[in-house]
Design a protein around this motif. Structure first.
Motif, PDB file in Angstrom:
ATOM      1  N   TYR A 176     -40.772   9.498  -2.108  1.00  0.00           N
ATOM      2  CA  TYR A 176     -41.547   9.616  -3.324  1.00  0.00           C
ATOM      3  C   TYR A 176     -42.118   8.248  -3.661  1.00  0.00           C
ATOM      4  CZ  TYR A 176     -39.296  14.121  -4.082  1.00  0.00           C
ATOM      5  OH  TYR A 176     -38.866  15.418  -3.951  1.00  0.00           O
ATOM      6  N   LYS A 213     -29.522  -4.520  -5.648  1.00  0.00           N
ATOM      7  CA  LYS A 213     -28.490  -3.525  -5.427  1.00  0.00           C
ATOM      8  C   LYS A 213     -27.590  -3.958  -4.270  1.00  0.00           C
ATOM      9  CE  LYS A 213     -27.820   1.399  -4.991  1.00  0.00           C
ATOM     10  NZ  LYS A 213     -28.465   2.689  -5.091  1.00  0.00           N
ATOM     11  N   ASP A 227     -35.753   3.178  -2.312  1.00  0.00           N
ATOM     12  CA  ASP A 227     -37.093   2.928  -2.830  1.00  0.00           C
ATOM     13  C   ASP A 227     -37.933   4.194  -2.854  1.00  0.00           C
ATOM     14  OD1 ASP A 227     -37.352   3.328  -0.148  1.00  0.00           O
ATOM     15  OD2 ASP A 227     -38.606   1.581   0.229  1.00  0.00           O
ATOM     16  N   GLY A 228     -37.296   5.314  -3.177  1.00  0.00           N
ATOM     17  CA  GLY A 228     -38.003   6.580  -3.227  1.00  0.00           C
ATOM     18  C   GLY A 228     -37.747   7.455  -2.019  1.00  0.00           C
ATOM     19  N   LYS A 273     -43.276   5.271  -6.012  1.00  0.00           N
ATOM     20  CA  LYS A 273     -42.810   4.771  -7.322  1.00  0.00           C
ATOM     21  C   LYS A 273     -43.937   4.878  -8.325  1.00  0.00           C
ATOM     22  CE  LYS A 273     -39.100   1.970  -6.017  1.00  0.00           C
ATOM     23  NZ  LYS A 273     -38.056   1.409  -6.760  1.00  0.00           N
ATOM     24  N   ASP A 312     -30.960  10.429  -3.353  1.00  0.00           N
ATOM     25  CA  ASP A 312     -32.014  10.822  -4.288  1.00  0.00           C
ATOM     26  C   ASP A 312     -33.026   9.692  -4.456  1.00  0.00           C
ATOM     27  OD1 ASP A 312     -30.924   8.965  -6.068  1.00  0.00           O
ATOM     28  OD2 ASP A 312     -29.944  10.490  -7.289  1.00  0.00           O
ATOM     29  N   LYS A 313     -34.034   9.925  -5.294  1.00  0.00           N
ATOM     30  CA  LYS A 313     -35.130   8.958  -5.478  1.00  0.00           C
ATOM     31  C   LYS A 313     -34.657   7.585  -5.932  1.00  0.00           C
ATOM     32  CE  LYS A 313     -37.923  12.573  -7.332  1.00  0.00           C
ATOM     33  NZ  LYS A 313     -38.813  13.012  -8.378  1.00  0.00           N
ATOM     34  N   ASP A 314     -33.513   7.530  -6.596  1.00  0.00           N
ATOM     35  CA  ASP A 314     -33.029   6.270  -7.145  1.00  0.00           C
ATOM     36  C   ASP A 314     -32.130   5.484  -6.194  1.00  0.00           C
ATOM     37  OD1 ASP A 314     -34.359   6.758  -9.557  1.00  0.00           O
ATOM     38  OD2 ASP A 314     -32.697   8.017 -10.239  1.00  0.00           O
ATOM     39  N   PHE A 315     -31.744   6.080  -5.061  1.00  0.00           N
ATOM     40  CA  PHE A 315     -30.822   5.377  -4.166  1.00  0.00           C
ATOM     41  C   PHE A 315     -31.475   4.167  -3.517  1.00  0.00           C
ATOM     42  CE2 PHE A 315     -28.776   4.785   0.034  1.00  0.00           C
ATOM     43  CZ  PHE A 315     -27.537   4.371  -0.424  1.00  0.00           C
ATOM     44  N   ASP A 334     -36.815  -4.007  -5.514  1.00  0.00           N
ATOM     45  CA  ASP A 334     -35.854  -3.277  -6.328  1.00  0.00           C
ATOM     46  C   ASP A 334     -34.494  -3.195  -5.661  1.00  0.00           C
ATOM     47  OD1 ASP A 334     -37.746  -2.878  -8.258  1.00  0.00           O
ATOM     48  OD2 ASP A 334     -38.254  -0.853  -7.593  1.00  0.00           O
ATOM     49  N   SER A 335     -34.475  -3.119  -4.336  1.00  0.00           N
ATOM     50  CA  SER A 335     -33.195  -2.967  -3.658  1.00  0.00           C
ATOM     51  C   SER A 335     -32.509  -4.307  -3.407  1.00  0.00           C
ATOM     52  CB  SER A 335     -33.361  -2.196  -2.352  1.00  0.00           C
ATOM     53  OG  SER A 335     -34.221  -2.875  -1.486  1.00  0.00           O
ATOM     54  N   THR A 350     -35.748   9.891   0.256  1.00  0.00           N
ATOM     55  CA  THR A 350     -34.721  10.856  -0.104  1.00  0.00           C
ATOM     56  C   THR A 350     -34.265  11.658   1.107  1.00  0.00           C
ATOM     57  OG1 THR A 350     -36.347  12.571  -0.651  1.00  0.00           O
ATOM     58  CG2 THR A 350     -35.652  11.110  -2.440  1.00  0.00           C
TER      59      THR A 350
END
Length: 146
Positions: free
Chosen positions: A143, A32, A66-67, A145, A61-64, A28-29, A69
């Motif tokens: 967190y 980005k 891969d979970g 995913k 946060d969780k979206d920055f 996912d990253s 924080t």
């Protein structure tokens, strides 16, 4: 206060990789792009999240990533954000200011600034302000995913 800055940075680097390392850690990253603009988060009072006993500020946060924080919690004197609880994620607390009572699996300890508390997954834990001033602490957690 240089000690505080260096302690927080050193602690965060142990738990969080650098932005360039993070880019290679999960699919996912990869998409980005990390830049100096999105890798630096200066505290902004207008972005705090109010709670019943103070406020929280999310540095990551969780979206920055891969979970993973990084959050600062601020709690009024003689209050707690919530009762002791447990969850599947482990987490760290790092006390910046104030006096915290840390609860872990039926036992407690009281400590002040520059103290870290580790909360293993699925073990009942909690933190509360037992002092006469605000308690400020960092919460470092990953967190899963969904």
């Amino acid at each position: 206060m240089k000690l505080l800055n260096y302690s927080v940075i050193a602690f965060a680097l142990i738990v969080f990789p650098t932005c360039s390392q993070a880019q290679n850690m999960d699919n996912d990253s990869i998409d980005k792009k990390y830049t100096i603009q999105n890798c630096v988060n200066h505290f902004n009072g207008s972005s705090v999240v109010k709670t019943k006993v103070g406020y929280q500020y999310w540095f990551a946060d969780k979206d920055f990533l891969d979970g993973r924080t990084l959050k600062m919690s601020v709690v009024k004197p003689h209050e707690a954000t919530h009762a002791p609880h447990k969850h599947p994620e482990d987490e760290f607390f790092f006390v910046l200011e104030g006096t915290a009572e840390f609860y872990l699996d039926g036992q407690t300890v009281v400590s002040g600034p520059y103290t870290s508390f580790y909360c293993p997954s699925n073990v009942e834990h909690g933190i509360k302000n037992v002092g006469d001033t605000e308690l400020k602490y960092l919460v470092i957690k990953k967190y899963e995913k969904k």
